[in-house]
Design an enzyme around this catalytic site. Structure first.
Site, short mmCIF file in Angstrom:
data_model
loop_
_atom_site.label_atom_id
_atom_site.label_comp_id
_atom_site.label_asym_id
_atom_site.label_seq_id
_atom_site.Cartn_x
_atom_site.Cartn_y
_atom_site.Cartn_z
N ASP A 1 0.84 -1.18 0.00
CA ASP A 1 0.00 0.00 0.00
C ASP A 1 0.89 1.25 0.00
O ASP A 1 1.97 1.26 0.59
CB ASP A 1 -0.90 -0.01 1.23
CG ASP A 1 -1.98 1.05 1.17
OD1 ASP A 1 -2.74 1.06 0.20
OD2 ASP A 1 -2.06 1.86 2.12
N GLU B 1 0.98 -0.76 -5.19
CA GLU B 1 -0.20 0.11 -5.22
C GLU B 1 0.27 1.50 -5.65
O GLU B 1 0.67 2.32 -4.83
CB GLU B 1 -0.86 0.12 -3.83
CG GLU B 1 -2.20 0.86 -3.78
CD GLU B 1 -2.03 2.34 -3.45
OE1 GLU B 1 -2.31 3.17 -4.36
OE2 GLU B 1 -1.64 2.67 -2.33
N ASP C 1 -11.62 0.99 -1.62
CA ASP C 1 -11.84 2.43 -1.39
C ASP C 1 -12.79 3.05 -2.42
O ASP C 1 -13.18 4.21 -2.25
CB ASP C 1 -10.52 3.18 -1.45
CG ASP C 1 -9.69 3.00 -0.19
OD1 ASP C 1 -10.27 2.73 0.88
OD2 ASP C 1 -8.45 3.11 -0.27
#
Length: 462
Positions: free
Chosen positions: A285, A332, A379
């Protein structure tokens, strides 16, 4: 349908006790994946949950959230004799109440366990030295009403500077907390082994930063930018952009990379290695922070004032692959990117992310066919609601691009396109696979609390 997978958080599985867990529903979900030709299951971090029940802020990078322990299996193994259900058909994960319910049962199971199998617990402590520090942190943190560790009494604040094991004052509580980790690891490893038998690999997830109120920061404070009172002098976030005039203020302490380098980045490497014990592929991430991160002065009220600071990403990954050759990583690479970030990604042949909700109308985006294609992430709004928000012209562009059949509904064809677009992997959130609307949206960035992270299935799809 190889190299395709479904994104689903553990908490979103059906469960008999108010939240998804490592029980029968998880095994049946793996069966569902295998039966439908999917060979990847992407999960969110399974570490202890942070404020607002976010899985991206945790009290320990190596621990597992105890709420994911399946109580039914403890009964089958004889550690408890009576077990009621709690909110089994709830459409949301009831984190607080489920936690209270499960803790009462786990304490009963611990009392039965400790009289019969203490050797197993002792061996787990020896093989996982982090667990004693985690248990001690949790005791001190709760004892001090969850205040930041820099506000604790001196003896507790610096406890492991002088001691090698936990305080004898808590000779019953520490082993109980270790027991919860012993059981969580045992159940997760068993589930992951079952996934492998079904030719399903697990994609894990790790945030770049750690929380301030965590074992990670408490024990390893020298690796963070803190002042003499151990208050963060620099904190993490994102600068202002088209979505936010004030930017995003995350508040995590930033790393002191000079100190990390002195120890060959062992803290960061060990964090990543610990999560690799729980998965087959790892999504990093906020990957862009491995090249440079946005540093905000401690105490700032927003993210307007900050600076980009270079990160020794090449040195970190060189050392990681020296210790863990063959590690499979997804970068990511969303948000504000630069060519240097892409160069770092490509140097190690990490696939980036092509999220179709972001890239479908982006004429500057280039997909070389070696990325991970997503319809959306945890998200995003759901694919159905995003699709319904488009104009007729935009839907026409999609229909043209995917060579849609005008006699069939367009949305299912777009989903099929997402699943079959040339890519290293194709991942679809289960909410998109089921074509659900935003009533089941899992998270909205920039907001805290309900309904984020709450969506839960009452039954698995067939």
């Amino acid at each position: 349908m190889k190299n395709k997978g479904i994104l689903l958080a553990i908490s979103s599985l059906p469960g008999n006790h108010g939240i998804g867990d490592f029980g029968d529903a998880a095994y049946r979900f793996i069966d569902f994946l295998s039966d439908h030709g999917f060979n990847y299951w992407q999960i969110l971090p399974i570490n202890p949950l942070g404020p607002g029940w976010s899985p991206y802020t945790t009290t320990c990078s190596e621990a597992i959230e105890y709420r994911y322990i399946c109580l039914d299996y403890l009964k089958k193994e004889g550690w408890i004799t009576k077990l009621d259900k709690y909110a089994a058909n709830s459409k949301i994960a009831r984190y607080e109440k489920a936690g209270e319910f499960k803790e009462k049962v786990l304490r009963k199971a611990y009392k039965a366990f400790i009289t019969k199998r203490p050797r197993g617990l002792k061996r787990f402590m020896e093989e996982n030295p982090w667990v004693i520090k985690y248990a001690t942190f949790m005791i001190f943190w709760n004892k001090n009403d969850k205040k930041p560790w820099n506000e604790w009494p001196k003896e507790e604040k610096f406890y492991f500077d002088k001691h090698k094991t936990y305080p004898t004052t808590y000779k019953d509580e520490v082993p109980y907390l270790v027991f919860t980790q012993f059981i969580a690891y045992k159940q997760w490893n068993k589930l992951m082994n079952y996934a492998h038998k079904k030719d399903v690999s697990i994609i894990g997830d790790i945030p770049f930063y750690v929380g301030y109120s965590s074992t990670d920061c408490w024990i390893n404070r020298k690796y963070f930018n803190l002042d003499d009172n151990f208050i963060p002098t620099k904190i993490a976030g994102c600068p202002p952009d088209a979505f936010s005039e004030t930017g995003q203020l995350w508040g995590n302490p930033t790393y002191n990379f000079d100190k990390l380098k002195e120890d060959n980045y062992s803290f960061l490497i060990n964090r990543i290695k610990s999560v690799f014990k729980l998965c087959d592929v790892l999504r990093l991430d906020h990957f862009r922070a491995f090249y440079s991160y946005y540093s905000i002065p401690g105490g700032a009220k927003d993210a307007k004032i900050g600076e980009w600071v270079l990160t020794p990403g090449y040195e970190i990954f060189d050392e990681l692959f020296r210790q863990l050759p063959g590690a499979k990583i997804i970068a990511e690479d969303l948000g504000f990117m630069t060519q240097e970030v892409y160069d770092l990604r490509d140097h190690y042949h990490f696939p980036g992310m092509n999220v179709l909700q972001f890239t479908t109308f982006d004429n500057n985006f280039r997909d070389n066919g070696d990325m991970v294609v997503y319809s959306g992430t945890h998200d995003n709004e759901t694919l159905r609601s995003w699709f319904e928000s488009l104009s007729d012209h935009e839907r026409g562009v999609i229909a043209w691009n995917i060579h849609a059949d005008p006699n069939k509904e367009l949305l299912p064809q777009f989903l099929e396109y997402a699943l079959n677009k040339p890519a290293r992997l194709n991942i679809i959130p289960l909410t998109d696979y089921l074509l659900l609307d935003n009533s089941v949206r899992f998270n909205t960035p920039g907001t805290v609390g309900s309904p984020n992270w709450e969506w839960k299935l009452t039954k698995l799809p067939k």
